[in-house]
Design an enzyme around this catalytic site. Structure first.
Site, PDB file in Angstrom:
ATOM      1  N   ASP A   9       0.804  -1.233   0.000  1.00 53.33           N
ATOM      2  CA  ASP A   9       0.000   0.000   0.000  1.00 53.33           C
ATOM      3  C   ASP A   9       0.838   1.285   0.000  1.00 53.33           C
ATOM      4  O   ASP A   9       1.521   1.601   0.979  1.00 53.33           O
ATOM      5  CB  ASP A   9      -0.928   0.028   1.219  1.00 53.33           C
ATOM      6  CG  ASP A   9      -1.794  -1.221   1.339  1.00 53.33           C
ATOM      7  OD1 ASP A   9      -1.325  -2.317   0.942  1.00 53.33           O
ATOM      8  OD2 ASP A   9      -2.911  -1.115   1.858  1.00 53.33           O
ATOM      9  N   GLU A  40      -4.308   1.724  -3.031  1.00 58.59           N
ATOM     10  CA  GLU A  40      -5.569   2.141  -2.405  1.00 58.59           C
ATOM     11  C   GLU A  40      -5.423   3.399  -1.542  1.00 58.59           C
ATOM     12  O   GLU A  40      -6.413   4.068  -1.264  1.00 58.59           O
ATOM     13  CB  GLU A  40      -6.173   0.996  -1.564  1.00 58.59           C
ATOM     14  CG  GLU A  40      -5.441   0.715  -0.268  1.00 58.59           C
ATOM     15  CD  GLU A  40      -6.329   0.108   0.814  1.00 58.59           C
ATOM     16  OE1 GLU A  40      -7.552   0.077   0.658  1.00 58.59           O
ATOM     17  OE2 GLU A  40      -5.778  -0.320   1.836  1.00 58.59           O
ATOM     18  N   ASN A  68     -10.299  -1.593   0.148  1.00 63.58           N
ATOM     19  CA  ASN A  68     -11.510  -0.894   0.597  1.00 63.58           C
ATOM     20  C   ASN A  68     -11.468   0.614   0.340  1.00 63.58           C
ATOM     21  O   ASN A  68     -12.504   1.261   0.237  1.00 63.58           O
ATOM     22  CB  ASN A  68     -11.745  -1.161   2.089  1.00 63.58           C
ATOM     23  CG  ASN A  68     -10.525  -0.866   2.940  1.00 63.58           C
ATOM     24  OD1 ASN A  68      -9.441  -1.408   2.697  1.00 63.58           O
ATOM     25  ND2 ASN A  68     -10.678  -0.012   3.927  1.00 63.58           N
ATOM     26  N   HIS A  69     -10.252   1.193   0.224  1.00 60.44           N
ATOM     27  CA  HIS A  69     -10.161   2.654   0.017  1.00 60.44           C
ATOM     28  C   HIS A  69     -10.266   3.082  -1.445  1.00 60.44           C
ATOM     29  O   HIS A  69     -10.223   4.279  -1.729  1.00 60.44           O
ATOM     30  CB  HIS A  69      -8.870   3.201   0.631  1.00 60.44           C
ATOM     31  CG  HIS A  69      -8.958   3.328   2.117  1.00 60.44           C
ATOM     32  ND1 HIS A  69      -9.866   4.166   2.730  1.00 60.44           N
ATOM     33  CD2 HIS A  69      -8.275   2.715   3.115  1.00 60.44           C
ATOM     34  CE1 HIS A  69      -9.738   4.054   4.044  1.00 60.44           C
ATOM     35  NE2 HIS A  69      -8.782   3.175   4.305  1.00 60.44           N
ATOM     36  N   HIS A 175      -3.221  -4.237   3.392  1.00 63.59           N
ATOM     37  CA  HIS A 175      -4.211  -3.511   4.210  1.00 63.59           C
ATOM     38  C   HIS A 175      -3.702  -3.139   5.599  1.00 63.59           C
ATOM     39  O   HIS A 175      -3.993  -2.053   6.071  1.00 63.59           O
ATOM     40  CB  HIS A 175      -5.543  -4.263   4.345  1.00 63.59           C
ATOM     41  CG  HIS A 175      -6.556  -3.561   5.195  1.00 63.59           C
ATOM     42  ND1 HIS A 175      -7.219  -2.423   4.769  1.00 63.59           N
ATOM     43  CD2 HIS A 175      -7.002  -3.791   6.466  1.00 63.59           C
ATOM     44  CE1 HIS A 175      -8.042  -2.008   5.736  1.00 63.59           C
ATOM     45  NE2 HIS A 175      -7.920  -2.817   6.771  1.00 63.59           N
ATOM     46  N   HIS A 177      -0.625  -2.636   6.562  1.00 64.09           N
ATOM     47  CA  HIS A 177       0.490  -1.681   6.404  1.00 64.09           C
ATOM     48  C   HIS A 177       1.721  -2.014   7.230  1.00 64.09           C
ATOM     49  O   HIS A 177       2.636  -1.203   7.306  1.00 64.09           O
ATOM     50  CB  HIS A 177       0.042  -0.240   6.739  1.00 64.09           C
ATOM     51  CG  HIS A 177      -0.941   0.334   5.770  1.00 64.09           C
ATOM     52  ND1 HIS A 177      -1.191   1.691   5.673  1.00 64.09           N
ATOM     53  CD2 HIS A 177      -1.745  -0.250   4.844  1.00 64.09           C
ATOM     54  CE1 HIS A 177      -2.109   1.907   4.739  1.00 64.09           C
ATOM     55  NE2 HIS A 177      -2.460   0.739   4.229  1.00 64.09           N
TER      56      HIS A 177
HETATM   57 FE   LIG Z   1      -4.032   0.322   2.834  1.00 63.80          FE
HETATM   58 FE   LIG Z   2      -7.320  -1.324   2.963  1.00 59.95          FE
END
Ligand SMILES: [Fe+2]
Ligand SMILES: [Fe+2]
Length: 260
Positions: A9, A40, A68-69, A175, A177
Site C-alpha cells: 500500500d 488504495e 476498501n479505500h 491492508h 500496512h
Molecule cells: Fe491500505
Molecule cells: Fe485497505
C-alpha cells in the site's frame, strides 16, 4: 523462471516519492519481469486520482491492486472503466465499477494473472472471499497467478494462503500496512506473506501522523488523518516463479529506505 515484485500500500505523497526514487532501481537490480503496486492509499491516504495514475504511468508497473479505500475518490470511481489494469477486491457485490482480476504480459511474453479478495473479519461486508476465489479461479488459464488478500486479520490471510496453496503462485497480504516476517513457500508451492508492508512514512501510525491517529483512540471521536512525512520506505516482496508450472521457488522481503 520469472521474478514478480509486489509493492504494498502506497500511502500519500511520501509513498509515491518512494516509488519514484526506488522502484526503477529495484526492478533493474533484481531483474524484475512483472511489477504490481497497491495504490488504495495513494491520494493523501484515501483512494487514487486520475492525475496520480498519470504520474505513475512513467514507472515500470504492470498492474495495480487496491482495496476498501479505492472508493474514496469519486473522480476515479466515475472513470474506473479507463483503468482495467487497476483491480479491486473481486468479492464486492456485482454492479460495482472495476474488476477483481486482470491478466497482463511480461516483456518476455509470460501471462500473469492478478486477483484480489477482501477479508470478512473487521472489514466492510462482502461475499465470502474463499468461495469467491473458487469461482474466480475457474476461468483463469495462466500458470502464473498472484493473489492479493486484503484483510485486517492475520489469521484470515493465512487461511487464504493455505486454501489456495498449490493453486496459485503467491498469496500476499495487504491492508494492515505492517510488513510481517513470515514470508515462506507453503507445502504445495505457493509463496506467502501475511503482509508485504506499506510504502510511505514509517515514523507514523500506519502511514499517518500520530497526533490525529491517537485522537481517535483517546477521544473516541473522528479526526481527519494527515499523511506522515518522515522515515520513508518502499516495502514489498519479490517472488520467483517457474512459469511452466506456476510454482514459486523463493520469496524475499523488499524494504528500501530513502535517504532524508
Ligand atoms: Fe491500505
Ligand atoms: Fe485497505
Amino acid at each position: 523462471m520469472i521474478k514478480v515484485l509486489y509493492i504494498g500500500d502506497v500511502v500519500g505523497q511520501p509513498g509515491r516519492r518512494a516509488l519514484h526514487e526506488k522502484l526503477e532501481h529495484v526492478v533493474d537490480r533484481e531483474k524484475i519481469d512483472f511489477t504490481i503496486v497497491n495504490i488504495e492509499n495513494a491520494a493523501g491516504g484515501f483512494g487514487v486520482t486520475e492525475a496520480i495514475m498519470e504520474e505513475l504511468a512513467e514507472l515500470p508497473i504492470n498492474a495495480y491492486t487496491s482495496g476498501n479505500h479505492i472508493w474514496d475518490k469519486k473522480e476515479f470511481v466515475d472513470n474506473y472503466d479507463h483503468y482495467d489494469h487497476v483491480i479491486r477486491p473481486a468479492n464486492y457485490p456485482a454492479g460495482n465499477p472495476g474488476k477483481g482480476k486482470v491478466v497482463r504480459q511480461t516483456a518476455g511474453g509470460v501471462n500473469v494473472a492478478v486477483l484480489q479478495f477482501m477479508g470478512n473479519v473487521f472489514m466492510p461486508p462482502c461475499d465470502n472471499p474463499f468461495h469467491c476465489a473458487d469461482r474466480e479461479l475457474k476461468d483463469v488459464d495462466t500458470k502464473v497467478i498472484i493473489v492479493d488478500i486484503h484483510c485486517e486479520a492475520t489469521s484470515e490471510k493465512q487461511a487464504m494462503g493455505r486454501y489456495l496453496d498449490g493453486r496459485v503462485s503467491a498469496v500476499l497480504g495487504t491492508h494492515t500496512h505492517v510488513p510481517t516476517a513470515d514470508e515462506r513457500i507453503l507445502p504445495n508451492g505457493t509463496a506467502f506473506q501475511t503482509d508485504v508492508g506499506m510504502t510511505g512514512a514509517y515514523d507514523s501510525i500506519i502511514g499517518f501522523r500520530p497526533e490525529e491517529a491517537l485522537h481517535r483512540f483517546l477521544m473516541n471521536t473522528p479526526k481527519k488523518l494527515e499523511v506522515a512525512k518522515r522515515d520513508i520506505r518502499m516495502s514489498g516482496a519479490m517472488i520467483e516463479v517457474d512459469e511452466t508450472s506456476g510454482r514459486a521457488s523463493r520469496i524475499t522481503r523488499i524494504h528500501e529506505r530513502l535517504n532524508e
